[in-house]
Design a protein around this motif. Structure first.
Motif, PDB file in Angstrom:
ATOM      1  N   LEU A 207      28.118  27.197  25.854  1.00  0.00           N
ATOM      2  CA  LEU A 207      29.373  26.560  26.242  1.00  0.00           C
ATOM      3  C   LEU A 207      29.956  27.226  27.490  1.00  0.00           C
ATOM      4  O   LEU A 207      29.989  28.458  27.597  1.00  0.00           O
ATOM      5  CB  LEU A 207      30.375  26.641  25.091  1.00  0.00           C
ATOM      6  N   VAL A 208      30.419  26.414  28.432  1.00  0.00           N
ATOM      7  CA  VAL A 208      31.060  26.897  29.653  1.00  0.00           C
ATOM      8  C   VAL A 208      32.527  26.505  29.609  1.00  0.00           C
ATOM      9  O   VAL A 208      32.855  25.325  29.422  1.00  0.00           O
ATOM     10  CB  VAL A 208      30.384  26.328  30.914  1.00  0.00           C
ATOM     11  N   ILE A 209      33.404  27.482  29.765  1.00  0.00           N
ATOM     12  CA  ILE A 209      34.839  27.218  29.720  1.00  0.00           C
ATOM     13  C   ILE A 209      35.460  27.490  31.084  1.00  0.00           C
ATOM     14  O   ILE A 209      34.883  28.201  31.924  1.00  0.00           O
ATOM     15  CB  ILE A 209      35.535  28.085  28.646  1.00  0.00           C
ATOM     16  N   ASP A 210      36.630  26.932  31.301  1.00  0.00           N
ATOM     17  CA  ASP A 210      37.392  27.145  32.539  1.00  0.00           C
ATOM     18  C   ASP A 210      38.447  28.206  32.281  1.00  0.00           C
ATOM     19  O   ASP A 210      39.208  28.128  31.303  1.00  0.00           O
ATOM     20  CB  ASP A 210      38.061  25.848  32.996  1.00  0.00           C
ATOM     21  N   VAL A 211      38.506  29.197  33.168  1.00  0.00           N
ATOM     22  CA  VAL A 211      39.485  30.270  33.072  1.00  0.00           C
ATOM     23  C   VAL A 211      40.403  30.180  34.282  1.00  0.00           C
ATOM     24  O   VAL A 211      39.938  30.235  35.430  1.00  0.00           O
ATOM     25  CB  VAL A 211      38.819  31.660  33.017  1.00  0.00           C
ATOM     26  N   LEU A 212      41.676  30.030  34.030  1.00  0.00           N
ATOM     27  CA  LEU A 212      42.655  29.921  35.100  1.00  0.00           C
ATOM     28  C   LEU A 212      43.159  31.302  35.479  1.00  0.00           C
ATOM     29  O   LEU A 212      43.649  32.052  34.622  1.00  0.00           O
ATOM     30  CB  LEU A 212      43.825  29.033  34.657  1.00  0.00           C
ATOM     31  N   ILE A 213      43.017  31.629  36.748  1.00  0.00           N
ATOM     32  CA  ILE A 213      43.504  32.905  37.259  1.00  0.00           C
ATOM     33  C   ILE A 213      44.790  32.632  38.032  1.00  0.00           C
ATOM     34  O   ILE A 213      44.782  31.970  39.068  1.00  0.00           O
ATOM     35  CB  ILE A 213      42.475  33.584  38.179  1.00  0.00           C
ATOM     36  N   GLU A 214      45.902  33.126  37.512  1.00  0.00           N
ATOM     37  CA  GLU A 214      47.172  32.951  38.196  1.00  0.00           C
ATOM     38  C   GLU A 214      47.243  33.863  39.412  1.00  0.00           C
ATOM     39  O   GLU A 214      46.501  34.843  39.535  1.00  0.00           O
ATOM     40  CB  GLU A 214      48.331  33.274  37.244  1.00  0.00           C
ATOM     41  N   LYS A 215      48.145  33.529  40.312  1.00  0.00           N
ATOM     42  CA  LYS A 215      48.275  34.316  41.536  1.00  0.00           C
ATOM     43  C   LYS A 215      48.674  35.753  41.228  1.00  0.00           C
ATOM     44  O   LYS A 215      48.252  36.699  41.896  1.00  0.00           O
ATOM     45  CB  LYS A 215      49.313  33.667  42.453  1.00  0.00           C
ATOM     46  N   GLU A 216      49.501  35.936  40.184  1.00  0.00           N
ATOM     47  CA  GLU A 216      49.947  37.295  39.836  1.00  0.00           C
ATOM     48  C   GLU A 216      48.829  38.124  39.214  1.00  0.00           C
ATOM     49  O   GLU A 216      48.946  39.338  39.098  1.00  0.00           O
ATOM     50  CB  GLU A 216      51.126  37.220  38.856  1.00  0.00           C
ATOM     51  N   GLU A 217      47.746  37.477  38.784  1.00  0.00           N
ATOM     52  CA  GLU A 217      46.660  38.190  38.104  1.00  0.00           C
ATOM     53  C   GLU A 217      45.516  38.531  39.030  1.00  0.00           C
ATOM     54  O   GLU A 217      44.481  39.012  38.584  1.00  0.00           O
ATOM     55  CB  GLU A 217      46.130  37.318  36.951  1.00  0.00           C
ATOM     56  N   THR A 218      45.653  38.288  40.343  1.00  0.00           N
ATOM     57  CA  THR A 218      44.569  38.520  41.293  1.00  0.00           C
ATOM     58  C   THR A 218      44.642  39.888  41.954  1.00  0.00           C
ATOM     59  O   THR A 218      43.848  40.183  42.831  1.00  0.00           O
ATOM     60  CB  THR A 218      44.586  37.439  42.389  1.00  0.00           C
ATOM     61  N   TRP A 219      45.570  40.733  41.506  1.00  0.00           N
ATOM     62  CA  TRP A 219      45.734  42.030  42.163  1.00  0.00           C
ATOM     63  C   TRP A 219      44.545  42.951  41.923  1.00  0.00           C
ATOM     64  O   TRP A 219      44.259  43.833  42.718  1.00  0.00           O
ATOM     65  CB  TRP A 219      47.003  42.712  41.670  1.00  0.00           C
ATOM     66  N   PHE A 220      43.826  42.738  40.816  1.00  0.00           N
ATOM     67  CA  PHE A 220      42.693  43.618  40.503  1.00  0.00           C
ATOM     68  C   PHE A 220      41.379  43.090  41.059  1.00  0.00           C
ATOM     69  O   PHE A 220      40.349  43.733  40.917  1.00  0.00           O
ATOM     70  CB  PHE A 220      42.570  43.792  38.979  1.00  0.00           C
TER      71      PHE A 220
ATOM     72  N   GLU B  35      38.654  41.916  44.003  1.00  0.00           N
ATOM     73  CA  GLU B  35      38.327  42.326  45.360  1.00  0.00           C
ATOM     74  C   GLU B  35      38.714  41.263  46.371  1.00  0.00           C
ATOM     75  O   GLU B  35      39.177  41.565  47.465  1.00  0.00           O
ATOM     76  CB  GLU B  35      36.828  42.644  45.466  1.00  0.00           C
ATOM     77  N   GLU B  36      38.515  39.995  46.013  1.00  0.00           N
ATOM     78  CA  GLU B  36      38.887  38.909  46.908  1.00  0.00           C
ATOM     79  C   GLU B  36      40.284  38.418  46.566  1.00  0.00           C
ATOM     80  O   GLU B  36      40.652  38.301  45.407  1.00  0.00           O
ATOM     81  CB  GLU B  36      37.875  37.767  46.804  1.00  0.00           C
ATOM     82  N   LYS B  37      41.065  38.099  47.581  1.00  0.00           N
ATOM     83  CA  LYS B  37      42.437  37.676  47.389  1.00  0.00           C
ATOM     84  C   LYS B  37      42.530  36.153  47.498  1.00  0.00           C
ATOM     85  O   LYS B  37      41.839  35.524  48.302  1.00  0.00           O
ATOM     86  CB  LYS B  37      43.341  38.339  48.435  1.00  0.00           C
ATOM     87  N   PHE B  38      43.390  35.593  46.671  1.00  0.00           N
ATOM     88  CA  PHE B  38      43.586  34.156  46.657  1.00  0.00           C
ATOM     89  C   PHE B  38      45.021  33.830  47.027  1.00  0.00           C
ATOM     90  O   PHE B  38      45.945  34.590  46.732  1.00  0.00           O
ATOM     91  CB  PHE B  38      43.269  33.572  45.268  1.00  0.00           C
ATOM     92  N   LYS B  39      45.199  32.703  47.668  1.00  0.00           N
ATOM     93  CA  LYS B  39      46.539  32.251  48.046  1.00  0.00           C
ATOM     94  C   LYS B  39      47.242  31.560  46.875  1.00  0.00           C
ATOM     95  O   LYS B  39      48.465  31.468  46.867  1.00  0.00           O
ATOM     96  CB  LYS B  39      46.447  31.299  49.230  1.00  0.00           C
ATOM     97  N   GLY B  40      46.482  31.068  45.944  1.00  0.00           N
ATOM     98  CA  GLY B  40      47.071  30.373  44.810  1.00  0.00           C
ATOM     99  C   GLY B  40      46.216  30.528  43.574  1.00  0.00           C
ATOM    100  O   GLY B  40      45.233  31.266  43.568  1.00  0.00           O
ATOM    101  N   PRO B  41      46.563  29.821  42.499  1.00  0.00           N
ATOM    102  CA  PRO B  41      45.776  29.891  41.269  1.00  0.00           C
ATOM    103  C   PRO B  41      44.345  29.412  41.495  1.00  0.00           C
ATOM    104  O   PRO B  41      44.088  28.515  42.290  1.00  0.00           O
ATOM    105  CB  PRO B  41      46.538  28.969  40.312  1.00  0.00           C
ATOM    106  N   GLN B  42      43.422  30.032  40.782  1.00  0.00           N
ATOM    107  CA  GLN B  42      42.008  29.694  40.897  1.00  0.00           C
ATOM    108  C   GLN B  42      41.454  29.355  39.517  1.00  0.00           C
ATOM    109  O   GLN B  42      41.866  29.917  38.507  1.00  0.00           O
ATOM    110  CB  GLN B  42      41.218  30.865  41.500  1.00  0.00           C
TER     111      GLN B  42
END
Length: 281
Positions: free
Chosen positions: A109-122, A124-131
């Protein structure tokens, strides 16, 4: 826990809330014996049971030579057929702590995990918005087993012996902890590679031993108080419970070689624990 005393140990911890049915115990013992013979393992251990919505995951591991660095993990959904658990991936280690859904019991099974902008601090790559990231449940299982083992797998001090060539073997002269030693959290060690410098753990003890104090003791864990020690059965049994991972319990029958840990839970970490502990305790 060792399959040689699997039935006795599961029955013992069953009195303290970790229930595995009698049918499961018998099937597990027989299938693990077959797994040990087929892979020529020196020893096989039951790691635990991760509860899923449709099916549960049973996890076990064995080793051929090195009891610490030579572990090979397997998983099963029916206690009979065991599949090799893959090595945790970088993507799995990053996304697993962010998963809030339960395991389903389907490794493909493959699930989708939402990464909020506040959770991207750890990351290596930085995002401008949720991923939105993809995560396979088998990779999630491998990452979860790795994280729990790293933070909560426990052995009593002296049960493992490091040879001069660096290979870790079982200490045949280990006769168990006494009731006085079992009350000290420093008498228990993490069952994984040490994260402290080689001399840090030695300097904390007056009776240090180079061959036994190569692992990190539990008294250095942060926050203090994340482990509960309970002496039971007329001071013949010691139980350790990890508050960070509810469902993990370590047991040791005092003055014997019987010991082990098992995790039975849904795979969720109690991240609020630092705020739940009293600073005055």
């Amino acid at each position: 826990m060792n399959i040689e005393s699997l039935l006795e140990c599961l029955s013992t911890i069953g009195h303290y809330g970790h229930i595995v049915s009698t049918e499961e115990q018998i099937v597990l013992q027989n299938s693990l014996l077959i797994l040990q013979n087929e892979n020529h393992f020196r020893n096989v251990f039951l790691w635990g049971k991760i509860l899923g919505a449709d099916k549960d995951y049973y996890v076990a591991y064995g080793y051929v030579k090195d009891v610490l660095y030579g572990k090979i993990y397997y998983y099963s959904t029916n206690c009979v057929d065991w599949g090799l658990l893959p090595q945790p991936t970088k993507n799995g280690l990053l996304l697993t702590p962010l998963c809030t859904t339960r395991f389903q019991g389907d490794p493909a099974l493959v699930i989708d995990v939402l990464i909020e902008k506040e959770e991207t601090w750890f990351l290596e790559e930085k995002f401008k918005g949720p991923q939105l990231r993809k995560l396979k449940e088998e990779d999630r299982l491998a990452a979860l087993v790795h994280l729990i083992t790293k933070e909560a797998a426990v052995v009593p001090r002296g049960v493992n012996f490091q040879r001069p060539d660096g290979v870790v073997v079982e200490n045949l002269s280990f006769e168990g902890l006494s009731a006085l030693e079992a009350r000290e959290i420093s008498s228990f060690q993490h069952d994984r590679a040490a994260t402290q410098k080689y001399n840090t753990n030695l300097l904390t003890r007056d009776d240090y031993n180079y061959a036994m104090d190569f692992l990190d003791p539990l008294d250095i864990d942060i926050p203090e108080g994340s482990w509960i020690i309970q002496i039971a059965a007329g001071e013949t049994l010691v139980l350790l419970k990890c508050l960070f991972w509810p469902g993990l319990v370590f047991f040791h029958v005092l003055k014997t070689r019987k010991h082990g840990f098992v995790y039975i839970g849904n795979g969720k970490r109690c991240i609020d624990l630092p705020f739940m502990l009293s600073p005055f305790s």
